[in-house]
Design a protein around this motif. Structure first.
Motif, mmCIF file in Angstrom:
data_model
loop_
_atom_site.group_PDB
_atom_site.id
_atom_site.type_symbol
_atom_site.label_atom_id
_atom_site.label_comp_id
_atom_site.label_asym_id
_atom_site.label_seq_id
_atom_site.Cartn_x
_atom_site.Cartn_y
_atom_site.Cartn_z
ATOM 1 N N ALA A 116 30.525 43.131 32.663
ATOM 2 C CA ALA A 116 30.460 41.829 32.006
ATOM 3 C C ALA A 116 29.793 40.903 32.706
ATOM 4 O O ALA A 116 28.976 40.196 31.957
ATOM 5 N N THR A 117 29.707 41.093 34.130
ATOM 6 C CA THR A 117 28.862 39.973 34.885
ATOM 7 C C THR A 117 27.308 39.999 34.626
ATOM 8 O O THR A 117 26.871 38.965 34.575
ATOM 9 N N ILE A 118 26.775 41.146 34.487
ATOM 10 C CA ILE A 118 25.367 41.148 34.583
ATOM 11 C C ILE A 118 24.857 40.490 33.566
ATOM 12 O O ILE A 118 23.800 39.831 33.419
ATOM 13 N N PRO A 119 25.180 40.936 32.201
ATOM 14 C CA PRO A 119 24.760 40.324 30.855
ATOM 15 C C PRO A 119 24.902 38.761 30.930
ATOM 16 O O PRO A 119 23.797 37.950 30.553
ATOM 17 N N LEU A 120 25.909 38.058 31.492
ATOM 18 C CA LEU A 120 26.057 36.745 31.499
ATOM 19 C C LEU A 120 25.145 36.198 32.477
ATOM 20 O O LEU A 120 24.996 34.925 32.322
ATOM 21 N N ALA A 121 25.116 36.840 33.637
ATOM 22 C CA ALA A 121 24.290 36.166 34.528
ATOM 23 C C ALA A 121 22.925 36.179 34.072
ATOM 24 O O ALA A 121 22.047 35.364 34.313
ATOM 25 N N GLU A 122 22.522 37.191 33.456
ATOM 26 C CA GLU A 122 21.175 37.443 32.868
ATOM 27 C C GLU A 122 20.940 36.139 31.797
ATOM 28 O O GLU A 122 19.770 35.577 31.575
ATOM 29 N N ALA A 123 22.038 35.762 31.255
ATOM 30 C CA ALA A 123 21.940 34.769 30.197
ATOM 31 C C ALA A 123 21.819 33.347 30.715
ATOM 32 O O ALA A 123 21.729 32.297 30.200
ATOM 33 N N GLY A 124 21.799 33.481 32.156
ATOM 34 C CA GLY A 124 21.784 31.938 32.782
ATOM 35 C C GLY A 124 22.944 31.305 33.296
ATOM 36 O O GLY A 124 22.857 30.166 33.570
ATOM 37 N N HIS A 125 24.376 32.068 32.930
ATOM 38 C CA HIS A 125 25.380 31.231 33.405
ATOM 39 C C HIS A 125 25.847 31.418 35.068
ATOM 40 O O HIS A 125 25.317 32.594 35.676
ATOM 41 N N SER A 126 26.443 30.567 35.406
ATOM 42 C CA SER A 126 26.794 30.546 36.766
ATOM 43 C C SER A 126 28.251 31.226 36.932
ATOM 44 O O SER A 126 29.130 30.917 36.396
ATOM 45 N N LEU A 127 28.142 32.349 37.895
ATOM 46 C CA LEU A 127 29.341 33.095 37.717
ATOM 47 C C LEU A 127 29.989 33.287 39.261
ATOM 48 O O LEU A 127 29.129 33.331 40.201
ATOM 49 N N ILE A 128 31.280 33.330 39.552
ATOM 50 C CA ILE A 128 31.885 33.841 40.480
ATOM 51 C C ILE A 128 32.876 35.036 40.085
ATOM 52 O O ILE A 128 33.546 35.010 39.286
ATOM 53 N N GLU A 129 32.458 35.828 40.916
ATOM 54 C CA GLU A 129 33.272 37.214 40.567
ATOM 55 C C GLU A 129 34.103 37.686 41.543
ATOM 56 O O GLU A 129 33.819 37.588 42.841
ATOM 57 N N VAL A 130 35.497 37.932 41.198
ATOM 58 C CA VAL A 130 36.520 38.199 42.121
ATOM 59 C C VAL A 130 37.279 39.728 41.841
ATOM 60 O O VAL A 130 37.406 39.896 40.836
ATOM 61 N N ASP A 131 37.219 40.401 42.999
ATOM 62 C CA ASP A 131 37.839 41.629 42.597
ATOM 63 C C ASP A 131 38.468 41.937 44.251
ATOM 64 O O ASP A 131 37.907 41.461 45.403
ATOM 65 N N ILE A 132 39.424 42.684 44.251
ATOM 66 C CA ILE A 132 40.135 43.110 45.543
ATOM 67 C C ILE A 132 39.408 44.484 46.031
ATOM 68 O O ILE A 132 39.649 44.676 47.516
ATOM 69 N N HIS A 133 38.828 45.179 45.546
ATOM 70 C CA HIS A 133 38.149 46.579 45.807
ATOM 71 C C HIS A 133 36.693 45.964 46.291
ATOM 72 O O HIS A 133 35.832 46.015 45.450
ATOM 73 N N SER A 134 36.542 46.322 47.504
ATOM 74 C CA SER A 134 35.054 46.109 47.959
ATOM 75 C C SER A 134 34.131 47.053 47.611
ATOM 76 O O SER A 134 32.902 46.730 47.258
ATOM 77 N N PRO A 135 34.406 48.398 47.325
ATOM 78 C CA PRO A 135 33.457 49.088 46.943
ATOM 79 C C PRO A 135 32.928 48.584 45.520
ATOM 80 O O PRO A 135 31.749 48.923 44.996
ATOM 81 N N MET A 136 33.835 48.398 44.694
ATOM 82 C CA MET A 136 33.287 47.842 43.378
ATOM 83 C C MET A 136 32.496 46.596 43.563
ATOM 84 O O MET A 136 31.635 46.532 42.785
ATOM 85 N N LEU A 137 33.068 45.902 44.295
ATOM 86 C CA LEU A 137 31.888 44.681 44.493
ATOM 87 C C LEU A 137 30.848 44.938 45.028
ATOM 88 O O LEU A 137 29.673 44.231 44.598
ATOM 89 N N GLN A 138 30.691 45.848 46.066
ATOM 90 C CA GLN A 138 29.448 46.278 46.594
ATOM 91 C C GLN A 138 28.619 47.050 45.283
ATOM 92 O O GLN A 138 27.257 46.618 45.375
ATOM 93 N N GLU A 139 29.049 47.649 44.640
ATOM 94 C CA GLU A 139 28.273 48.375 43.611
ATOM 95 C C GLU A 139 27.761 47.279 42.457
ATOM 96 O O GLU A 139 26.713 47.333 42.135
#
Length: 138
Positions: free
Chosen positions: A11-34
């Motif tokens: 969900a992050t990528i399309p919102l960032a492409e649309a110009g929104h400022s985002l903070i993404e939070v997840d507990i799983h580092s491999p998911m965040l890295q991807e």
């Protein structure tokens, strides 16, 4: 925007492409890295935070918080769900919007056999190995 339990950023990528400022939070580092790899490949600016969404420690509040991709289902106990929702309440500005995406299983999922069945295949981007994924509904 705060994207809680963001996973790989679907969900992050399309919102960032649309110009929104985002903070993404997840507990799983491999998911965040991807997710970060995807965003960097598109030259998108996103802030990535590795934290447990039931114990958030952020320095911001937001007018818009969301959790999608059925991630809310990963909070298995009433205590975890309560802690998560309390964090949302803490970091959501008055009058803000909170969106929860949850799934309702289809009748086919609820009545399927216990037989193992093929689900999908994917290639690991780091190793090049192909992996077949099977599922078994119990």
């Amino acid at each position: 925007m705060l994207d809680l339990a963001c996973g790989t950023g679907r969900a992050t990528i399309p919102l960032a492409e649309a110009g929104h400022s985002l903070i993404e939070v997840d507990i799983h580092s491999p998911m965040l890295q991807e997710a970060q790899k995807k965003a960097e490949a598109l030259k998108l600016s996103v802030k990535w935070v590795e934290q447990d969404c039931t114990k958030l420690d952020l320095k911001v509040k937001s007018d818009f918080i969301y959790i999608v991709g059925n991630s809310f289902h990963h909070f298995l106990t009433n205590d975890e769900q309560h802690s998560f929702l309390h964090c949302v309440y803490t970091y959501l500005n008055d009058g803000g919007t909170f969106i929860v995406g949850i799934r309702f299983p289809s009748i086919e999922e609820l009545t399927s056999t216990e037989a193992e069945e093929y689900w999908k295949s994917y290639q690991d981007s780091d190793t090049g190995f192909m992996t077949d994924v099977y599922r078994q509904l119990l």
